[in-house]
Design a protein around this motif. Structure first.
Motif, PDB file in Angstrom:
ATOM      1  N   PRO A 281     102.608   5.439 -68.071  1.00  0.00           N
ATOM      2  CA  PRO A 281     102.410   4.005 -67.816  1.00  0.00           C
ATOM      3  C   PRO A 281     101.126   3.759 -67.021  1.00  0.00           C
ATOM      4  CG  PRO A 281     104.433   4.824 -66.751  1.00  0.00           C
ATOM      5  CD  PRO A 281     103.843   5.974 -67.477  1.00  0.00           C
ATOM      6  N   ASP A 282     100.583   4.812 -66.380  1.00  0.00           N
ATOM      7  CA  ASP A 282      99.341   4.644 -65.615  1.00  0.00           C
ATOM      8  C   ASP A 282      98.088   4.909 -66.436  1.00  0.00           C
ATOM      9  OD1 ASP A 282     100.459   3.822 -63.264  1.00  0.00           O
ATOM     10  OD2 ASP A 282     100.830   5.887 -62.586  1.00  0.00           O
ATOM     11  N   LEU A 283      98.268   5.155 -67.730  1.00  0.00           N
ATOM     12  CA  LEU A 283      97.094   5.309 -68.601  1.00  0.00           C
ATOM     13  C   LEU A 283      96.974   4.038 -69.434  1.00  0.00           C
ATOM     14  CD1 LEU A 283      94.848   7.277 -69.664  1.00  0.00           C
ATOM     15  CD2 LEU A 283      96.413   7.796 -71.549  1.00  0.00           C
ATOM     16  N   ARG A 284      95.844   3.339 -69.240  1.00  0.00           N
ATOM     17  CA  ARG A 284      95.605   2.132 -70.029  1.00  0.00           C
ATOM     18  C   ARG A 284      95.114   2.480 -71.421  1.00  0.00           C
ATOM     19  NH1 ARG A 284      92.182  -2.545 -66.915  1.00  0.00           N
ATOM     20  NH2 ARG A 284      93.989  -3.588 -66.014  1.00  0.00           N
ATOM     21  N   ILE A 285      95.553   1.709 -72.404  1.00  0.00           N
ATOM     22  CA  ILE A 285      95.119   1.951 -73.778  1.00  0.00           C
ATOM     23  C   ILE A 285      94.354   0.732 -74.284  1.00  0.00           C
ATOM     24  CG2 ILE A 285      95.844   2.814 -76.054  1.00  0.00           C
ATOM     25  CD1 ILE A 285      97.168   4.312 -73.634  1.00  0.00           C
ATOM     26  N   ARG A 286      93.170   0.982 -74.830  1.00  0.00           N
ATOM     27  CA  ARG A 286      92.422  -0.059 -75.544  1.00  0.00           C
ATOM     28  C   ARG A 286      92.127   0.465 -76.936  1.00  0.00           C
ATOM     29  NH1 ARG A 286      90.799  -3.941 -72.112  1.00  0.00           N
ATOM     30  NH2 ARG A 286      90.653  -3.390 -69.909  1.00  0.00           N
ATOM     31  N   PHE A 287      91.668  -0.399 -77.823  1.00  0.00           N
ATOM     32  CA  PHE A 287      91.315   0.055 -79.159  1.00  0.00           C
ATOM     33  C   PHE A 287      90.280  -0.873 -79.760  1.00  0.00           C
ATOM     34  CE2 PHE A 287      95.157  -2.472 -79.214  1.00  0.00           C
ATOM     35  CZ  PHE A 287      94.859  -3.472 -80.119  1.00  0.00           C
ATOM     36  N   SER A 288      89.509  -0.341 -80.698  1.00  0.00           N
ATOM     37  CA  SER A 288      88.479  -1.119 -81.360  1.00  0.00           C
ATOM     38  C   SER A 288      88.040  -0.359 -82.612  1.00  0.00           C
ATOM     39  CB  SER A 288      87.292  -1.265 -80.412  1.00  0.00           C
ATOM     40  OG  SER A 288      86.360  -2.166 -80.916  1.00  0.00           O
ATOM     41  N   THR A 289      87.844  -1.021 -83.721  1.00  0.00           N
ATOM     42  CA  THR A 289      87.824  -2.443 -83.986  1.00  0.00           C
ATOM     43  C   THR A 289      89.022  -2.833 -84.835  1.00  0.00           C
ATOM     44  OG1 THR A 289      85.402  -2.396 -84.028  1.00  0.00           O
ATOM     45  CG2 THR A 289      86.436  -4.244 -85.080  1.00  0.00           C
ATOM     46  N   SER A 290      89.575  -4.037 -84.566  1.00  0.00           N
ATOM     47  CA  SER A 290      90.659  -4.541 -85.405  1.00  0.00           C
ATOM     48  C   SER A 290      90.048  -5.304 -86.573  1.00  0.00           C
ATOM     49  CB  SER A 290      91.547  -5.484 -84.606  1.00  0.00           C
ATOM     50  OG  SER A 290      92.101  -4.797 -83.511  1.00  0.00           O
ATOM     51  N   HIS A 291      90.709  -5.235 -87.717  1.00  0.00           N
ATOM     52  CA  HIS A 291      90.192  -5.955 -88.886  1.00  0.00           C
ATOM     53  C   HIS A 291      91.183  -7.044 -89.295  1.00  0.00           C
ATOM     54  CE1 HIS A 291      88.362  -6.956 -92.628  1.00  0.00           C
ATOM     55  NE2 HIS A 291      87.466  -5.980 -92.542  1.00  0.00           N
TER      56      HIS A 291
END
Ligand code: SAH
Ligand code: SF4
Ligand code: F3S
Length: 494
Positions: A281-291
């Motif tokens: 829970p202490d690791l943030r997740i981001r992502f890119s790119t959404s289509h």
């Protein structure tokens, strides 16, 4: 190998508009025999690839250096997305000419998308280039360097259908020690009519989810607090434990056609996100790119379910006009795009950050159609956008079948209108954060003062606040009291 952040953002306004940064390797002294200097242009995928390259080269006796003059091998990891991206690299190669004239043994190599686009021609066009390697041939780099050392032609631009470099542990470059990129897929199958990427990066392929989770776990164990999962279209991520299922029937169709998948594990993007979110829970997740063509409600619900999946979606629209979107071959209409935005607001709320990419003056775009882009921007209220005017790229469908018929002056005028509007919208959205308390992950000191820290909130906005006893890597609750269009300012609260 200790690395410190060094983001040499080029500060000319024109470059800021296009987000064209350059990353340079830092010094590593582990007693290896030769020195490697890498300069990376273009998108995050390229920066991430340079970390794979550094890892492969480290296995073959190379430390990194931040000084071209000290390097035995100089690699430029290049971008071909717009003409000006290529011009920058050519200018840089010209600069390198005089270094090379003093050090004739130095190997100069071109990697990445421009290498793939121009192939052997680069050796002929740019006299000082000794080596050309496309994005899928980095495992061959040590051999290519040997060839170049011996004065032989060193070119590998083979595009693979399988290569994901899944087993290679990237050497983190330009890292703040808090956030890191993880490539989850390579290539692109979309064929947007303006875009060179499918030609430079080849077919889409998804990386083994267990290697992705392992990489995230390793980063967390080393103290990293945030990972960004990267792909040109993360929503079409699809992996199967039996690759035949996907390759026999063609990716995605296997599932759609209801193929017998008994005993076969299939992982889509929402499921991958969940697996990575469960690392800690202490690791943030981001992502890119959404289509917009492929994003699913399942992804949005997964985002809602986990606090550590950041509430931010980069969802490039390119144009607000359905006819232009059609000639761009984007696979969605203005109406469909707005429906997705409504789903985001419904499932993730108003605080979810949404950003976009916009192209002004694509072939045949009329003034009225450009106005549709502005009205769509107002309707969505983007937090942020990357904005460009159209640049014709050789071999793309647009270059082959359409006329680049919007005059440069009109393109520039439309782009300026888009930029001015985005500026207003960014300010408006940031003002909505004033008075709120937000969880900020600290990335380091603010650029202006060591008495202030810089971090990001979940929506990916930069937040600056007085340091007190907090430090890099901490999660801090910050009450926002002021803002500009680009930054939030606040104070830590207990
Ligand atoms: N895969 C991402 C985009 C990657 S390229 C997506 O589909 O959203 C990053 C951005 O560069 C694109 O979103 C587009 O806005 C811009 N771009 C791509 N080709 C371009 C061209 N020929 N001229 C101007 N901008 C372009
Ligand atoms: Fe280019 Fe379209 Fe693929 Fe994005 S989705 S990389 S714009 S072809
Ligand atoms: Fe440029 Fe290649 Fe990325 S063209 S934007 S470096 S995929």
């Amino acid at each position: 190998m200790q690395k410190v952040i060094k983001d040499l953002a080029i500060l000319k306004p024109s470059d800021k508009e296009t987000n064209e940064n350059v990353h340079i390797t830092e010094e590593s002294n582990t007693g290896k025999t030769r020195k490697l200097y890498i300069e990376s242009y273009g998108c995050q995928m390229n920066f991430s690839d340079s970390e794979i390259v550094a890892s492969i080269m480290a296995e073959h006796g190379f430390d990194t250096t931040s000084e071209v003059d000290d390097a035995d091998v100089v690699l430029l990891n290049t971008c071909a997305i717009r003409d000006n991206a290529e011009q920058r690299v050519r200018n840089r190669l010209q600069n390198l000419n005089h270094v090379k004239s003093k050090k004739p043994d130095m190997v100069v190599g071109v990697l990445g998308c421009m290498a793939e686009r121009l192939k052997k021609r680069l050796l002929e066009e740019e006299q000082m280039v000794d080596l050309v390697a496309g994005p899928d041939s980095y495992r061959d780099l040590p051999q290519l360097v040997l060839k170049a050392d011996e004065g032989q032609e060193a070119v590998n631009v083979f595009l693979s259908r399988e290569e994901t470099y899944a087993d290679i542990a990237p050497v983190r470059l330009n890292s703040n020690g808090v956030s890191a990129f993880i490539s989850i897929m390579r290539g692109c199958d979309n064929m947007c009519s303006f875009c060179v990427v499918p030609f430079t990066r080849g077919r889409e392929r998804s990386r083994d989810p267990y290697s992705v989770v392992k990489e995230a776990q390793d980063l967390f164990d080393k103290g990293y607090k945030e990972v960004t999962l990267l792909g040109q279209n993360v929503d079409s991520y699809l992996w199967s434990s039996n690759p035949d299922v996907i390759s026999l029937l063609g990716e995605k169709k296997a599932v759609k056609k209801g193929a017998d998948l008994t005993g076969v594990e299939v992982v889509n993007f929402a499921q991958l996100l969940e697996k990575v979110a469960l690392v800690s829970p202490d690791l943030r997740i981001r992502f890119s790119t959404s289509h917009p063509k492929d994003i699913t409600e399942e992804v949005l619900h997964t985002m809602a379910k986990y606090e550590n999946i950041c509430k931010y979606i980069h969802l490039p629209v390119q144009s607000g006009n359905s006819r232009v979107l059609d000639v761009m071959n984007r696979g969605y209409t203005r109406e469909r795009y707005l429906e997705i935005v409504a789903s985001i607001r419904r499932i993730l709320g108003d605080e979810c950050g949404i950003s976009s990419d916009m192209i002004a003056g694509f072939c045949t775009e009329t003034e009225e159609e450009h106005q549709d882009t502005l009205t769509l921007m107002k309707e969505v209220e983007y937090d942020f956008s990357y904005m460009f005017y159209y640049s014709e790229r050789p071999n793309t469908t647009a270059a082959k079948k359409m006329k680049d018929d919007v005059p440069l002056e009109a393109k520039k005028k439309r782009l300026q209108e888009i930029i001015a509007l985005q500026q207003e919208l960014s300010l408006k959205r940031n003002q909505q954060d004033v008075g709120k308390v937000q969880k900020v992950l600290v990335e380091g000191f603010s650029k202006r003062s060591d008495e202030y820290l810089k971090g990001r909130n979940s929506a990916n906005k930069v937040v600056i606040f007085p340091k007190k006893t907090y430090k890099k890597g901490d999660y801090v609750m910050v009450k926002v009291h002021d803002c500009t269009a680009a930054t939030l300012f606040g104070d830590a609260v207990n």
